[in-house]
Design an enzyme around this catalytic site. Structure first.
Site, short mmCIF file in Angstrom:
data_model
loop_
_atom_site.label_atom_id
_atom_site.label_comp_id
_atom_site.label_asym_id
_atom_site.label_seq_id
_atom_site.Cartn_x
_atom_site.Cartn_y
_atom_site.Cartn_z
N GLY A 97 24.83 -18.78 -17.26
CA GLY A 97 24.89 -18.37 -18.66
C GLY A 97 25.66 -19.30 -19.58
O GLY A 97 26.14 -18.87 -20.63
N ASN A 131 24.38 -21.61 -21.40
CA ASN A 131 23.59 -21.65 -22.64
C ASN A 131 23.79 -20.36 -23.44
O ASN A 131 23.87 -20.40 -24.66
CB ASN A 131 22.11 -21.87 -22.35
CG ASN A 131 21.78 -23.34 -22.16
OD1 ASN A 131 21.80 -24.11 -23.12
ND2 ASN A 131 21.50 -23.74 -20.92
N MET A 146 14.90 -16.73 -14.65
CA MET A 146 14.10 -17.24 -13.54
C MET A 146 12.85 -16.42 -13.22
O MET A 146 12.25 -16.59 -12.16
CB MET A 146 14.96 -17.36 -12.28
CG MET A 146 16.14 -18.30 -12.44
SD MET A 146 15.66 -19.96 -13.00
CE MET A 146 15.05 -20.62 -11.44
N ILE A 158 8.95 -15.30 -14.41
CA ILE A 158 7.87 -15.74 -15.29
C ILE A 158 7.26 -14.52 -15.97
O ILE A 158 6.75 -13.62 -15.29
CB ILE A 158 6.81 -16.54 -14.49
CG1 ILE A 158 7.47 -17.78 -13.88
CG2 ILE A 158 5.64 -16.92 -15.38
CD1 ILE A 158 6.58 -18.53 -12.92
N LEU A 159 7.38 -14.48 -17.28
CA LEU A 159 6.89 -13.32 -18.02
C LEU A 159 5.36 -13.30 -18.06
O LEU A 159 4.72 -14.36 -18.09
CB LEU A 159 7.46 -13.33 -19.44
CG LEU A 159 8.99 -13.19 -19.50
CD1 LEU A 159 9.53 -13.59 -20.87
CD2 LEU A 159 9.43 -11.78 -19.14
N ASN A 203 12.25 -21.12 -24.99
CA ASN A 203 12.91 -21.40 -23.71
C ASN A 203 13.52 -22.80 -23.75
O ASN A 203 13.02 -23.68 -24.46
CB ASN A 203 11.86 -21.33 -22.57
CG ASN A 203 12.47 -21.62 -21.21
OD1 ASN A 203 13.55 -21.16 -20.88
ND2 ASN A 203 11.76 -22.42 -20.42
N HIS A 210 14.32 -26.03 -21.24
CA HIS A 210 13.91 -26.53 -19.93
C HIS A 210 14.61 -27.87 -19.66
O HIS A 210 14.64 -28.74 -20.55
CB HIS A 210 12.39 -26.70 -19.90
CG HIS A 210 11.88 -27.12 -18.56
ND1 HIS A 210 11.78 -26.23 -17.51
CD2 HIS A 210 11.49 -28.31 -18.08
CE1 HIS A 210 11.33 -26.87 -16.45
NE2 HIS A 210 11.15 -28.15 -16.77
N GLU A 251 1.65 -18.39 -22.07
CA GLU A 251 1.32 -17.89 -20.73
C GLU A 251 1.34 -18.98 -19.66
O GLU A 251 1.45 -18.67 -18.47
CB GLU A 251 -0.02 -17.17 -20.75
CG GLU A 251 -1.16 -18.06 -21.18
CD GLU A 251 -2.47 -17.29 -21.18
OE1 GLU A 251 -3.07 -17.18 -20.11
OE2 GLU A 251 -2.85 -16.81 -22.26
N ASP A 254 6.12 -23.48 -18.93
CA ASP A 254 6.73 -24.67 -19.53
C ASP A 254 5.72 -25.55 -20.30
O ASP A 254 5.84 -26.78 -20.31
CB ASP A 254 7.43 -25.52 -18.45
CG ASP A 254 8.53 -24.75 -17.74
OD1 ASP A 254 9.14 -23.88 -18.37
OD2 ASP A 254 8.78 -25.01 -16.55
C1 GRF Z 1 19.56 -24.77 -17.65
O1 GRF Z 1 19.56 -26.07 -17.12
C2 GRF Z 1 18.22 -24.43 -18.24
O2 GRF Z 1 17.57 -25.53 -18.80
C3 GRF Z 1 17.45 -23.96 -17.05
O3 GRF Z 1 18.40 -23.23 -16.29
C4 GRF Z 1 19.71 -23.71 -16.57
C5 GRF Z 1 20.53 -22.55 -17.01
O4 GRF Z 1 21.88 -22.84 -17.12
N1 GRF Z 1 16.28 -23.23 -17.44
P1 GRF Z 1 22.88 -21.78 -17.71
O5 GRF Z 1 22.71 -20.49 -16.95
O6 GRF Z 1 22.60 -21.61 -19.16
O7 GRF Z 1 24.26 -22.38 -17.49
#
Ligand code: GRF
Length: 192
Positions: free
Chosen positions: A20, A22, A95, A97-98, A112, A114, A147, A150
């Site tokens: 978390g 981000n 993690m 996939i919706l 999202n 990536h 859908e 990425d």
């Molecule tokens: C990030 O590298 C993001 O791009 C990927 O998962 C990681 C999540 O990191 N989808 P965090 O949980 O936000 O630290």
């Protein structure tokens, strides 16, 4: 996304599965005057997600959903988003996939981040693929969720040079640092 008209911040949910970082960064951003979003809900599929602690820390509502039954999980999430008047969703290390159906309901309102320079390296293990292929650049991308995994329209992407000393560990660190700049910038781009 509709451009911002008033001063009211758009109610946003962040979906996480892990650390978390981000999420924490987005919460900090959301509290700035210039932020077009407020974070009102944190959703996770993983009770052990470290990022859930930020819900308590910042006094934000959190909710866990088991995805054992995908249909039920998405139905319940939809209901909660509606109840909480959520108008925008940021996936941040989520993690699961919706489904097509779920995404359709929030068309153009789910984004999202990536850890690769999309369209290169969709899916997992992006950094090891950069190292293995001796890529000159690595980076990250913020994109709309559609859908196809990425593959949605790119909002912002930023790259940096990979050095001969780089490893999966160093790239993880560098990319994450860049992600923390890119995600708020992408949100600003969408709303302004
Ligand atoms: C990030 O590298 C993001 O791009 C990927 O998962 C990681 C999540 O990191 N989808 P965090 O949980 O936000 O630290």
């Amino acid at each position: 996304m509709e451009k911002l008209t008033g001063f009211k911040k758009t109610k946003t949910a962040v979906f996480i599965s892990g650390t978390g970082s981000n999420l924490k960064n987005l919460i900090r951003f959301s509290k700035t005057k210039k932020s077009p979003i407020s974070i009102n809900l944190i959703i996770s599929n993983n009770s052990l997600a470290g990022g859930l602690k930020y819900a308590d820390q910042f006094n934000i509502k959190k909710k866990l959903f088991s995805f054992q039954n995908y249909k039920n999980a998405e139905k319940n999430i939809s209901m909660l988003l509606k109840k909480e008047k959520i108008k925008f969703v940021c996936l941040a290390g989520f993690m699961k996939i919706l489904s097509k159906n779920f995404i359709k309901k929030y068309d153009g309102k789910i984004i999202n981040i990536h850890p690769s320079l999309l369209p290169k390296y969709k899916g997992l293990n992006t950094h090891s693929r950069v190292i293995k292929n001796k890529d000159k650049f690595a980076g990250c991308t913020v994109h709309y969720v559609t859908e196809n995994l990425d593959s949605g329209k790119i909002i912002l992407k930023k790259k940096f040079k990979v050095t001969s000393k780089d490893s999966v560990a160093s790239l993880t660190k560098k990319v994450l640092k860049l992600e923390h700049k890119l995600y708020p910038a992408a949100i600003m781009k969408i709303f302004y």
